[in-house]
Design an enzyme around this catalytic site. Structure first.
Site, PDB file in Angstrom:
ATOM      1  N   ARG A  10       0.856  -1.177   0.000  1.00  0.00           N
ATOM      2  CA  ARG A  10       0.000   0.000   0.000  1.00  0.00           C
ATOM      3  C   ARG A  10       0.894   1.229   0.000  1.00  0.00           C
ATOM      4  O   ARG A  10       1.929   1.258   0.682  1.00  0.00           O
ATOM      5  CB  ARG A  10      -0.905   0.025   1.234  1.00  0.00           C
TER       6      ARG A  10
ATOM      7  N   GLU B 217      -3.272   7.873  -4.272  1.00  0.00           N
ATOM      8  CA  GLU B 217      -3.691   7.434  -5.605  1.00  0.00           C
ATOM      9  C   GLU B 217      -4.949   8.177  -6.043  1.00  0.00           C
ATOM     10  O   GLU B 217      -5.832   8.385  -5.212  1.00  0.00           O
ATOM     11  CB  GLU B 217      -3.948   5.923  -5.584  1.00  0.00           C
TER      12      GLU B 217
ATOM     13  N   HIS C 232      -1.043   0.402  -9.696  1.00  0.00           N
ATOM     14  CA  HIS C 232      -1.712  -0.525  -8.766  1.00  0.00           C
ATOM     15  C   HIS C 232      -2.320  -1.722  -9.517  1.00  0.00           C
ATOM     16  O   HIS C 232      -3.521  -1.980  -9.428  1.00  0.00           O
ATOM     17  CB  HIS C 232      -2.785   0.226  -7.951  1.00  0.00           C
TER      18      HIS C 232
HETATM   19  C1  GLV Z   1      -4.984  -5.015  -4.093  1.00  0.00           C
HETATM   20  O1  GLV Z   1      -4.262  -4.080  -3.863  1.00  0.00           O
HETATM   21  C2  GLV Z   1      -5.596  -5.813  -3.070  1.00  0.00           C
HETATM   22  O2  GLV Z   1      -5.472  -5.507  -1.867  1.00  0.00           O
HETATM   23  O3  GLV Z   1      -6.266  -6.790  -3.453  1.00  0.00           O
END
Ligand code: GLV
Ligand code: GLV
Length: 322
Positions: free
Chosen positions: A241, A270, A288
């Site tokens: 993250r 983001e 991402h």
């Molecule tokens: C993606 O970032 C997830 O947490 O599935």
């Protein structure tokens, strides 16, 4: 028959499962993230019994109150930092995620970032497209080797362990790891060494990959001070993250040679990136997409749906988070 609201279009397979189970499914028809007002309006427009939400939907007491009958919010992600768990508990709402199915995909993607930055693949691609190639040269775009070097993981969950295994057995790296708990099973499985502190991993590793969940305690786990502890030749990879890394500090570290390179799939705010990040050649940046394979995104859709189906049938869903 129950009514299920899905906050954004996801692969059909899970939607089909919900419908086959006899539920009525409404999928948001907006091609984008619903604003808070839109989500509130959508949820209160009908009496929904379950909500399938995304990591881009902040879910708190106010949102849950808009769908008072929905006692399950199934997150289409392994991470669930977008959901206020205390609010969910207070409202008696069950929260589920989609672990496991995305582990291999995220591991593969993390390896792709490691190779991209240490072999300068994306940078070289930009170089070619810009028309800079004037012929083979002995010192053109030199990267670094991985074999025999040290790979450090911060967070030895499913994904961290998978990446460690790939780097150890696929590339001959030595593996060290930090986690809040030491795992002797892991050490036996992939022959890696535990370090008592984050700092030790940062000081020793040639490539550091972050695999912790976002919590108050992991926000800015990697900050200016810790970046300064890394080897100047080291690379940092983050597919967890964004807020786990202080992105402004990372830009400075990459700019000033504090570390050599970084591969970053997640960002602090983001979709915005820290000023200067996109101008740097020594970083590979991706939007991402670490779990974004056709296979995995369909499986995530099915798992999220299955969590809802089980809950609505009065059973405990397989992936409850607390
Ligand atoms: C993606 O970032 C997830 O947490 O599935
Ligand atoms: C995610 O599935 C993790 O535990 O790393």
């Amino acid at each position: 028959m129950a009514k299920v609201y899905v906050t954004r279009k996801i692969p059909e397979s899970g939607i089909n499962l919900l419908r086959e189970a006899g539920h009525e499914v409404k999928v948001s028809d907006k091609d984008g993230v619903l604003t808070k007002e839109e989500l509130l309006a959508e949820l209160s427009s009908e009496s929904y019994d379950a909500v399938l939400c995304l990591l881009t939907d902040p879910i708190n007491a106010e949102i849950m109150a808009a769908a008072p009958q929905a006692k399950i919010f199934a997150n289409y992600a392994v991470g669930f930092n977008n959901i206020n768990l205390a609010d969910a508990k207070a409202a008696g709402v069950t929260i589920t995620n989609t672990p496991g199915v995305l582990t291999d995909t995220v591991c593969e993607f993390t390896v792709a970032l490691i190779l991209s930055v240490t072999k300068r693949v994306v940078e070289a691609d930009r170089f070619m497209r810009a028309g800079h190639y004037e012929g083979w040269a002995p010192e053109l775009l030199l990267g670094n080797d991985l074999k025999g070097k040290t790979f450090g993981i911060l967070g030895a969950g499913r994904i961290g362990c998978g990446v460690a295994n790939a780097m150890k057995n696929g590339f001959g790296m030595r593996v060290i790891y930090y986690d809040i708990t030491r795992s002797e099973t892991l050490e036996k499985q992939i022959d890696c060494e535990f370090r008592e502190t984050v700092e030790e991993v940062l000081q020793e590793a040639d490539v550091v990959s972050v695999h912790v969940p976002l919590l108050d305690s992991t926000k800015h786990l990697i900050n200016a001070e810790r970046l300064a502890m890394m080897k100047p030749s080291a690379s940092l990879i983050n597919t967890s993250r964004g807020p786990v890394v202080d992105e402004v500090a990372l830009v400075e570290a990459l700019k000033n040679g504090i570390i050599r390179s970084a591969g970053i799939d997640v960002f602090e705010n983001e979709p915005v990136m820290a000023t200067g990040l996109a101008e740097l050649d020594n970083v590979t940046i991706t939007p991402h997409i670490a779990s974004a394979s056709e296979e995995t995104r369909s499986k995530m859709s099915e798992i999220a749906a299955q969590n809802i189906i089980e809950f609505l049938a009065g059973r405990v869903p397989p992936n409850v988070v607390e």
